[in-house]
Design a protein around this motif. Structure first.
Motif, short mmCIF file in Angstrom:
data_model
loop_
_atom_site.label_atom_id
_atom_site.label_comp_id
_atom_site.label_asym_id
_atom_site.label_seq_id
_atom_site.Cartn_x
_atom_site.Cartn_y
_atom_site.Cartn_z
N ALA A 1 0.83 -1.21 0.00
CA ALA A 1 0.00 0.00 0.00
C ALA A 1 0.87 1.25 0.00
CB ALA A 1 -0.93 -0.01 1.21
N LEU A 2 1.97 1.23 0.74
CA LEU A 2 2.87 2.38 0.78
C LEU A 2 3.63 2.53 -0.53
CD1 LEU A 2 4.28 1.96 4.41
CD2 LEU A 2 2.36 3.37 3.62
N VAL A 3 3.99 1.40 -1.15
CA VAL A 3 4.67 1.46 -2.44
C VAL A 3 3.75 2.04 -3.50
CG1 VAL A 3 5.70 0.05 -4.27
CG2 VAL A 3 6.23 -0.45 -1.89
N LEU A 4 2.47 1.64 -3.48
CA LEU A 4 1.51 2.19 -4.42
C LEU A 4 1.41 3.71 -4.27
CD1 LEU A 4 -1.39 -0.41 -4.13
CD2 LEU A 4 0.18 -0.15 -6.04
N ALA A 5 1.28 4.17 -3.03
CA ALA A 5 1.16 5.61 -2.78
C ALA A 5 2.40 6.35 -3.24
CB ALA A 5 0.91 5.85 -1.29
N ARG A 6 3.57 5.82 -2.93
CA ARG A 6 4.82 6.50 -3.31
C ARG A 6 4.97 6.55 -4.83
NH1 ARG A 6 9.52 2.82 -2.34
NH2 ARG A 6 8.86 2.14 -4.41
N ASN A 7 4.69 5.44 -5.51
CA ASN A 7 4.87 5.42 -6.96
C ASN A 7 3.86 6.29 -7.68
OD1 ASN A 7 6.93 3.68 -6.42
ND2 ASN A 7 6.06 1.92 -7.46
N ILE A 8 2.63 6.36 -7.16
CA ILE A 8 1.64 7.27 -7.74
C ILE A 8 2.15 8.70 -7.67
CG2 ILE A 8 -0.63 8.31 -7.33
CD1 ILE A 8 -1.62 5.48 -6.61
N ALA A 9 2.69 9.09 -6.52
CA ALA A 9 3.23 10.44 -6.36
C ALA A 9 4.41 10.68 -7.30
CB ALA A 9 3.65 10.67 -4.91
N GLY A 10 5.27 9.66 -7.47
CA GLY A 10 6.42 9.82 -8.36
C GLY A 10 6.02 10.02 -9.81
N TYR A 11 5.03 9.27 -10.27
CA TYR A 11 4.57 9.43 -11.65
C TYR A 11 3.84 10.76 -11.85
CZ TYR A 11 5.83 4.57 -12.57
OH TYR A 11 6.53 3.40 -12.73
N LEU A 12 3.10 11.20 -10.83
CA LEU A 12 2.45 12.50 -10.94
C LEU A 12 3.48 13.62 -11.01
CD1 LEU A 12 -0.47 11.98 -8.39
CD2 LEU A 12 -0.72 12.38 -10.85
N GLY A 13 4.53 13.52 -10.20
CA GLY A 13 5.61 14.50 -10.29
C GLY A 13 6.28 14.49 -11.65
N SER A 14 6.47 13.29 -12.21
CA SER A 14 7.06 13.19 -13.54
C SER A 14 6.16 13.84 -14.59
CB SER A 14 7.30 11.72 -13.90
OG SER A 14 8.18 11.11 -12.97
N ALA A 15 4.84 13.66 -14.43
CA ALA A 15 3.89 14.27 -15.37
C ALA A 15 3.96 15.79 -15.30
CB ALA A 15 2.47 13.79 -15.07
N LEU A 16 4.02 16.33 -14.08
CA LEU A 16 4.13 17.78 -13.93
C LEU A 16 5.43 18.30 -14.53
CD1 LEU A 16 2.87 18.42 -10.28
CD2 LEU A 16 1.71 19.03 -12.41
N LEU A 17 6.48 17.52 -14.41
CA LEU A 17 7.79 17.94 -14.91
C LEU A 17 7.86 17.90 -16.43
CD1 LEU A 17 10.75 18.71 -14.24
CD2 LEU A 17 11.24 16.26 -14.14
N LEU A 18 7.32 16.84 -17.03
CA LEU A 18 7.49 16.64 -18.46
C LEU A 18 6.46 17.38 -19.31
CD1 LEU A 18 8.38 12.84 -18.52
CD2 LEU A 18 9.92 14.79 -18.80
N HIS A 19 5.24 17.53 -18.81
CA HIS A 19 4.19 18.15 -19.62
C HIS A 19 4.56 19.55 -20.13
CE1 HIS A 19 0.48 20.67 -19.96
NE2 HIS A 19 0.22 19.75 -20.86
N PRO A 20 5.07 20.43 -19.28
CA PRO A 20 5.42 21.77 -19.80
C PRO A 20 6.59 21.75 -20.78
CG PRO A 20 5.20 21.81 -17.41
CD PRO A 20 5.25 20.37 -17.82
#
Length: 200
Positions: free
Chosen positions: A108-127
């Protein structure tokens, strides 16, 4: 605000978060057979790849907006978009902590951490490269990790943060830095470089 919620497909992003946790906790311990290109073939779980779904839906929503309209909008849409991503990451962290406290294992903690990591990557790469290339790049991360993210002794490489166990400080640091960098990039760069000539 209603227009923004519809344009950004907020209900779909929320549903993707809930679905990711539900599926991840049900079958997240299931392993996917991915051959190793370098080093040892470690345990690549379903939970390692499905956590990119909320970020993919976020990028889908970000790509639905009309850049000409948004560039002259009275609301600070970049701030709203960034707040949405951070809210989803926070909700994922809360779900992970609650389900872990309720008796679920460290997955459950791995899921939460990885979701946050991919969201951060999306924010970084989209612009920087736009929503479609960003989605493709993010989708390649778990595959790259599965194929080349293992030491010969079976431990995850330091850069392969999705593969690290829940207690890994390296993975938590990488995800935190990615979220901070993504937030900064999303707020400072109003639109993708590939779309900047739309307004000229």
């Amino acid at each position: 605000m209603i227009w923004w919620c519809k344009a950004r497909a907020v209900p779909a992003v929320v549903a993707a978060l809930a679905g990711t946790f539900a599926v991840g906790l049900l079958i997240g311990d299931g392993e996917l057979p991915v051959p190793a290109l370098h080093g040892h073939a470690g345990h690549f779980l379903v939970g390692h790849i499905i956590t990119l779904l909320p970020a993919a839906f976020l990028l889908h929503g970000l790509g639905r907006g009309d850049l000409r309209t948004e560039a002259v909008a009275g609301r600070f849409l970049r701030g709203l978009d960034t707040a949405l991503a951070l809210a989803v990451a926070t909700a994922g962290a809360a779900l992970g902590l609650l389900t872990h406290a309720a008796g679920q294992d460290d997955l459950a903690l791995v899921l939460a951490r990885n979701i946050a990591g991919y969201l951060g990557s999306a924010l970084l790469l989209h612009p920087l490269i736009g929503h479609r290339p960003a989605a493709a790049a993010i989708a390649a991360v778990p595959l790259l990790c599965a194929a080349a993210g293992w030491h010969p002794d079976g431990r995850p490489q330091p850069w392969a943060w999705p593969l690290h166990p829940a207690a890994s400080p390296q993975a938590l640091t990488a995800v935190t830095l990615t979220l901070l960098a993504g937030t900064t990039c999303a707020l400072l760069r109003p639109r993708p470089l590939t779309d900047q000539n739309v307004l000229t």
